[in-house]
Design a protein around this motif. Structure first.
Motif, mmCIF file in Angstrom:
data_model
loop_
_atom_site.group_PDB
_atom_site.id
_atom_site.type_symbol
_atom_site.label_atom_id
_atom_site.label_comp_id
_atom_site.label_asym_id
_atom_site.label_seq_id
_atom_site.Cartn_x
_atom_site.Cartn_y
_atom_site.Cartn_z
ATOM 1 N N PRO A 73 0.858 -1.191 0.000
ATOM 2 C CA PRO A 73 0.000 0.000 0.000
ATOM 3 C C PRO A 73 0.891 1.237 0.000
ATOM 4 O O PRO A 73 1.888 1.295 0.709
ATOM 5 N N SER A 101 -3.588 6.017 -4.950
ATOM 6 C CA SER A 101 -3.155 4.991 -4.010
ATOM 7 C C SER A 101 -3.019 3.656 -4.727
ATOM 8 O O SER A 101 -3.621 3.432 -5.790
ATOM 9 N N THR A 150 -2.593 -0.667 -3.861
ATOM 10 C CA THR A 150 -2.457 -1.839 -2.997
ATOM 11 C C THR A 150 -2.367 -3.066 -3.897
ATOM 12 O O THR A 150 -2.451 -2.966 -5.127
ATOM 13 N N TYR A 156 -8.582 13.206 2.073
ATOM 14 C CA TYR A 156 -8.622 12.167 1.050
ATOM 15 C C TYR A 156 -7.228 11.890 0.489
ATOM 16 O O TYR A 156 -6.917 10.768 0.080
ATOM 17 N N ASP A 179 -2.442 8.810 5.940
ATOM 18 C CA ASP A 179 -2.820 8.466 7.304
ATOM 19 C C ASP A 179 -2.036 7.235 7.741
ATOM 20 O O ASP A 179 -1.928 6.257 7.004
ATOM 21 N N SER A 180 -1.484 7.291 8.962
ATOM 22 C CA SER A 180 -0.604 6.221 9.419
ATOM 23 C C SER A 180 -1.327 4.886 9.552
ATOM 24 O O SER A 180 -0.702 3.822 9.463
ATOM 25 N N SER A 181 -2.628 4.907 9.742
ATOM 26 C CA SER A 181 -3.367 3.647 9.833
ATOM 27 C C SER A 181 -3.507 2.992 8.464
ATOM 28 O O SER A 181 -3.477 1.757 8.338
ATOM 29 N N ALA A 182 -3.647 3.802 7.434
ATOM 30 C CA ALA A 182 -3.773 3.268 6.076
ATOM 31 C C ALA A 182 -2.416 3.063 5.428
ATOM 32 O O ALA A 182 -2.241 2.164 4.588
ATOM 33 N N PHE A 183 -1.427 3.905 5.798
ATOM 34 C CA PHE A 183 -0.077 3.821 5.242
ATOM 35 C C PHE A 183 0.911 3.732 6.404
ATOM 36 O O PHE A 183 1.529 4.736 6.793
#
Length: 363
Positions: free
Chosen positions: A141, A158, A160, A209, A213-217
């Motif tokens: 990701p 983005s 993944t 958007y 974000d550290s949770s997503a990346f």
């Protein structure tokens, strides 16, 4: 004035001590570097330099493409291929334009929340080349960003293992084949980022958007990326807005004058570097200590030369420092001699005046 002259002596000593933080070893090889090319701390930096000084510069401003074959952390080719010229420090990606594009992650996982990436590339056929950042290994990701020759846009989105999302596109200047471009991405600690093309700001994220974000990346690997085309990448460099913060610090370097091969060392085992020094006329090496601690292990084969000095005297003091010491001594002696001469002159003058006064008295 005499006191001011003597205050120069400690400054001279400080220069000599600090020089140990950056010490060069002409005609010496650091076998610890030579024998560990696959170590995560040793990077081959190509053969495009012509001196130990240039090798040191390359070590301190590392191009992560140089040792891509040994040090890449992950690669994904969606039907494409990638190749590497270690001597020239270039990476080539040829992507057929399938779903996800092709990428190679080249940096370590960046610990800093804020960093700057500079990628220099040339599109040789097809249309799109750029980079990925905020990426993870395997599932990768991350955020991809490319310049697009077909519509002269900078596109980004983005990526993944299961999804390719195009976030947006921003118009930029005309993108041509076989022309070098530099893309810069400044990732901020807030998760927002700015993108530049050849020094001009093209995009600055403002909405959540587009944030990393550290949770997503959760990771911060950086690499090169291509889609639907062949792209040559000339350099990938990492820097930080805070000059005191660095991820990969050059601790040692080695230049082979016979082959122009340059190696950099990025670990902290200074004892191993000093212990493995040996005479070799084909090599010029250097050790850079960030702690400036006294060196307890020193080579017995040859006396080091502090970087920046022209040469060394037999006792290890550079000619520049030796000359400075001589000047200080001469100035000190000159002041002392002048004081003695003034004392003798004053005394003789006083005696002469007394004698004249005695002759002038009436008999």
């Amino acid at each position: 004035r005499m006191e001011r002259v003597f205050t120069l002596l400690p400054a001279c000593l400080i220069v000599s001590i600090n020089a140990q933080c950056d010490v060069s070893f002409p005609e010496q090889e650091i076998s610890y570097i030579s024998s560990n090319p696959s170590s995560s701390f040793v990077y081959y930096l190509g053969n495009q330099v012509s001196s130990a000084t240039q090798c040191k510069d390359a070590c301190q401003d590392i191009n992560y493409l140089c040792d891509a074959q040994q040090k890449h952390s992950y690669s994904y080719m969606d039907g494409g291929s990638w190749s590497h010229d270690a001597d020239q420090c270039t990476v080539n990606i040829n992507d057929p334009g399938n779903d996800h594009g092709s990428l190679v992650l080249l940096t370590p996982n960046i610990a800093s929340a804020e960093y700057i990436i500079d990628v220099n590339l040339r599109i040789t056929s097809g249309g799109e080349g750029g980079l990925v950042f905020g990426a993870s290994q395997a599932s990768y990701p991350g955020v991809w960003l490319i310049i697009n020759r077909y519509d002269n846009n900078m596109n980004f989105g983005s990526l993944t293992s299961s999804e390719y999302v195009n976030w947006d596109g921003v118009s930029t200047k005309t993108i041509s084949l076989n022309f070098d471009y530099t893309i810069r991405v400044h990732k901020l600690s807030s998760g927002h980022w700015r993108a530049y093309l050849d020094g001009d700001l093209v995009f600055s994220s403002s909405s959540s958007y587009h944030m990393l974000d550290s949770s997503a990346f959760p990771d911060n690997y950086v690499g090169v990326y291509a889609w639907l085309g062949a792209v040559t990448f000339n350099s990938l460099r990492l820097s930080f807005s805070n000059s005191s913060e660095e991820e990969t610090v050059c601790s040692g370097y080695q230049f082979n004058s016979a082959t122009s091969a340059c190696f950099g060392y990025y670990g902290t085992d200074y004892a191993a570097l000093y212990d493995s020094l040996s005479p070799n006329t084909n090599f010029d090496s250097g050790i850079i200590s960030t702690t400036c601690q006294p060196i307890t292990t020193a080579p017995t084969t040859k006396i080091p030369t502090p970087s920046g000095s022209a040469s060394s005297s037999k006792n290890g003091i550079s000619d520049r420092d030796l000359l400075l010491s001589i000047i200080i001594v001469l100035v000190s002696c000159g002041c002392f001699c002048a004081a003695v001469l003034f004392f003798v002159w004053s005394r003789n003058k006083r005696i002469e005046q007394e004698q004249r006064a005695q002759h002038a008295q009436p008999k």
